[in-house]
Motif scaffolding. Structure first.
Motif, mmCIF file in Angstrom:
data_model
loop_
_atom_site.group_PDB
_atom_site.id
_atom_site.type_symbol
_atom_site.label_atom_id
_atom_site.label_comp_id
_atom_site.label_asym_id
_atom_site.label_seq_id
_atom_site.Cartn_x
_atom_site.Cartn_y
_atom_site.Cartn_z
ATOM 1 N N GLU A 75 93.781 55.134 111.419
ATOM 2 C CA GLU A 75 93.135 54.026 110.715
ATOM 3 C C GLU A 75 92.081 54.593 109.764
ATOM 4 N N SER A 76 91.904 53.954 108.615
ATOM 5 C CA SER A 76 90.971 54.485 107.626
ATOM 6 C C SER A 76 89.545 54.554 108.143
ATOM 7 N N ASP A 77 89.173 53.614 109.026
ATOM 8 C CA ASP A 77 87.820 53.630 109.561
ATOM 9 C C ASP A 77 87.799 53.875 111.067
ATOM 10 N N GLY A 78 88.920 54.323 111.616
ATOM 11 C CA GLY A 78 89.030 54.503 113.064
ATOM 12 C C GLY A 78 88.035 55.485 113.621
ATOM 13 N N ALA A 79 87.884 56.649 112.956
ATOM 14 C CA ALA A 79 86.961 57.674 113.448
ATOM 15 C C ALA A 79 85.531 57.151 113.478
ATOM 16 N N ASP A 80 85.165 56.352 112.485
ATOM 17 C CA ASP A 80 83.803 55.834 112.414
ATOM 18 C C ASP A 80 83.550 54.782 113.494
ATOM 19 N N ILE A 119 84.990 54.687 116.386
ATOM 20 C CA ILE A 119 84.893 55.450 117.633
ATOM 21 C C ILE A 119 83.523 56.116 117.744
ATOM 22 N N ARG A 120 83.079 56.741 116.659
ATOM 23 C CA ARG A 120 81.793 57.451 116.647
ATOM 24 C C ARG A 120 80.638 56.508 116.989
ATOM 25 N N TYR A 121 80.597 55.355 116.320
ATOM 26 C CA TYR A 121 79.463 54.457 116.512
ATOM 27 C C TYR A 121 79.513 53.750 117.867
ATOM 28 N N LEU A 150 83.331 49.290 126.124
ATOM 29 C CA LEU A 150 83.606 49.070 124.701
ATOM 30 C C LEU A 150 84.057 50.359 124.031
ATOM 31 N N ALA A 151 83.352 51.458 124.287
ATOM 32 C CA ALA A 151 83.689 52.738 123.661
ATOM 33 C C ALA A 151 85.084 53.195 124.059
ATOM 34 N N ALA A 152 85.434 53.020 125.322
ATOM 35 C CA ALA A 152 86.762 53.434 125.791
ATOM 36 C C ALA A 152 87.865 52.607 125.134
ATOM 37 N N ASP A 153 87.646 51.299 125.016
ATOM 38 C CA ASP A 153 88.659 50.433 124.406
ATOM 39 C C ASP A 153 88.816 50.721 122.914
ATOM 40 N N ILE A 154 87.699 50.945 122.222
ATOM 41 C CA ILE A 154 87.774 51.244 120.792
ATOM 42 C C ILE A 154 88.439 52.600 120.564
ATOM 43 N N ALA A 196 90.205 66.912 122.388
ATOM 44 C CA ALA A 196 89.593 65.602 122.604
ATOM 45 C C ALA A 196 88.660 65.648 123.808
ATOM 46 N N MET A 197 89.078 66.359 124.859
ATOM 47 C CA MET A 197 88.254 66.450 126.062
ATOM 48 C C MET A 197 86.934 67.154 125.767
ATOM 49 N N LEU A 198 86.984 68.221 124.967
ATOM 50 C CA LEU A 198 85.768 68.951 124.626
ATOM 51 C C LEU A 198 84.769 68.055 123.907
ATOM 52 N N ILE A 199 85.246 67.304 122.916
ATOM 53 C CA ILE A 199 84.365 66.426 122.147
ATOM 54 C C ILE A 199 83.837 65.290 123.021
ATOM 55 N N THR A 200 84.683 64.773 123.924
ATOM 56 C CA THR A 200 84.256 63.703 124.817
ATOM 57 C C THR A 200 83.152 64.177 125.756
ATOM 58 N N ILE A 201 83.340 65.355 126.340
ATOM 59 C CA ILE A 201 82.327 65.890 127.252
ATOM 60 C C ILE A 201 81.020 66.141 126.517
ATOM 61 N N ALA A 202 81.109 66.764 125.344
ATOM 62 C CA ALA A 202 79.905 67.041 124.567
ATOM 63 C C ALA A 202 79.195 65.739 124.191
ATOM 64 N N GLY A 203 79.964 64.721 123.829
ATOM 65 C CA GLY A 203 79.381 63.430 123.487
ATOM 66 C C GLY A 203 78.694 62.776 124.673
ATOM 67 N N ARG A 204 79.305 62.886 125.845
ATOM 68 C CA ARG A 204 78.705 62.307 127.053
ATOM 69 C C ARG A 204 77.377 62.982 127.391
ATOM 70 N N GLN A 205 77.269 64.283 127.084
ATOM 71 C CA GLN A 205 76.029 64.997 127.359
ATOM 72 C C GLN A 205 74.852 64.368 126.609
ATOM 73 N N ARG A 206 75.110 63.846 125.403
ATOM 74 C CA ARG A 206 74.039 63.191 124.638
ATOM 75 C C ARG A 206 73.441 62.040 125.425
#
Length: 317
Positions: free
Chosen positions: A49-54, A56-58, A169-173, A188-198
């Motif tokens: 999706e053109s805005d899918g990554a954004d 997910i990020r937000y 919400l984050a999981a569904d998006i 994907a797992m690496l980025i997910t783990i790093a994101g959860r650390q925040r």
């Protein structure tokens, strides 16, 4: 708190009250600028999706913000890092408002094109928004009066429910907008783990504050002790790998260096947390170090995630 600190806190709280009333739009604009920069600096594309990554990020950022609101309000009302905690609380409030509105209605500056149409996602947004509205007025009260412990407790009471709804919400998006063909499961797992650390940096800051203020102290103590172990093990796994869980070691020297820096700072933070868990009465300086260093750790984790995304992008040209 001594008389000098109390007087200083009162003066600063008064200044903030006037500033907040006169500059609400400017503060919201500043928060939107921060959020927009996340897209502008990130060329990584996680979905078709053109805005899918954004999206997910937000959505993922909301999980961190639920804990930052609680950590900052607790720090502010307990006289710790007053200016810094006020700034973070105000930014987190505006960012949460902006992201929820953008995920529902769209926001061109955040590169979210058009309103959300999926019923399940709208349901998740409604659930989180309803919970947030019960917290929002309490946040405003604390911003207007840095001594408003009662409303800081309201924020604390809602923070775990907010986190749970933000995670749903984050999981569904993520499931809705990501494209499994654009990124490997391991990456994907690496980025997910790093994101959860925040999120965990802010949760631990909140738990520590609960302990030293005595509000939900036993729950905070148990959560902090458990989260500390999980946080450290996750960082070590990201750096050194954990094949049994499919986690690969740092894929390049840049990412390894990021993780070394984050771990070094973590061990400094941990030394104060261990004292807190042992029942030692921390000085105001030690409390400040915990709150301040966790926010630096958060910034360093943001940098780590950017480097992970650059790595992934370079392997999907």
């Amino acid at each position: 708190m001594n008389a000098f600190t109390l007087i200083g806190t009162t003066i600063i709280a008064g200044i903030f009250s006037v500033s907040s009333a006169g500059n609400a739009l400017a503060d919201r604009k500043k928060a939107e600028d921060i959020l927009a920069s996340l897209h502008e600096k990130d060329a990584f594309v996680a979905g078709i999706e053109s805005d899918g990554a954004d999206r997910i990020r937000y959505a993922d950022r909301l999980t961190m913000l639920t804990q930052r609101v609680a950590a900052a309000s607790c720090a502010l009302t307990s006289g710790v890092a007053i200016e810094e905690s006020h700034e973070h609380l105000e930014e987190a409030m505006h960012e949460t408002d902006i992201i929820l509105e953008a995920l529902r209605d769209g926001n061109e500056r955040l590169h979210i094109v058009g309103p959300e149409k999926r019923k399940r996602t709208l349901h998740d947004l409604d659930a989180l928004s309803e919970e947030w509205q019960e917290t929002h007025s309490a946040v405003e009260s604390v911003l207007n009066d840095g001594h408003d412990v009662e409303n800081a407790h309201v924020i604390d009471d809602h923070n775990l429910s907010l986190l749970e709804k933000a995670q749903v919400l984050a999981a569904d998006i993520s499931g809705q907008y990501s494209d499994p063909f654009e990124i490997t499961q391991a990456q994907a797992m690496l980025i997910t783990i790093a994101g959860r650390q925040r999120m965990l940096t802010q949760k631990m800051a909140k738990d520590a504050c609960e302990i030293w203020t005595g509000y939900h102290a036993e729950i905070g103590r148990a959560d902090l002790e458990k989260t500390m172990g999980f946080y450290e093990k996750s960082l070590v796994a990201l750096r050194d790998g954990m094949p049994s869980l499919g986690i690969m070691a740092a894929p390049n020297e840049t990412i390894k260096k990021d993780l070394d820096i984050i771990l070094d700072r973590w061990f400094v933070i941990k030394s104060n947390l261990v004292k807190l868990l042992a029942g030692e009465a921390l000085t105001m300086e030690q409390k400040y170090e915990i709150f301040h260093d966790f926010n630096i750790e958060l910034d360093e984790l943001e940098h780590l995630i950017d480097d992970y995304k650059k790595f992934v992008e370079s392997h999907h040209v």
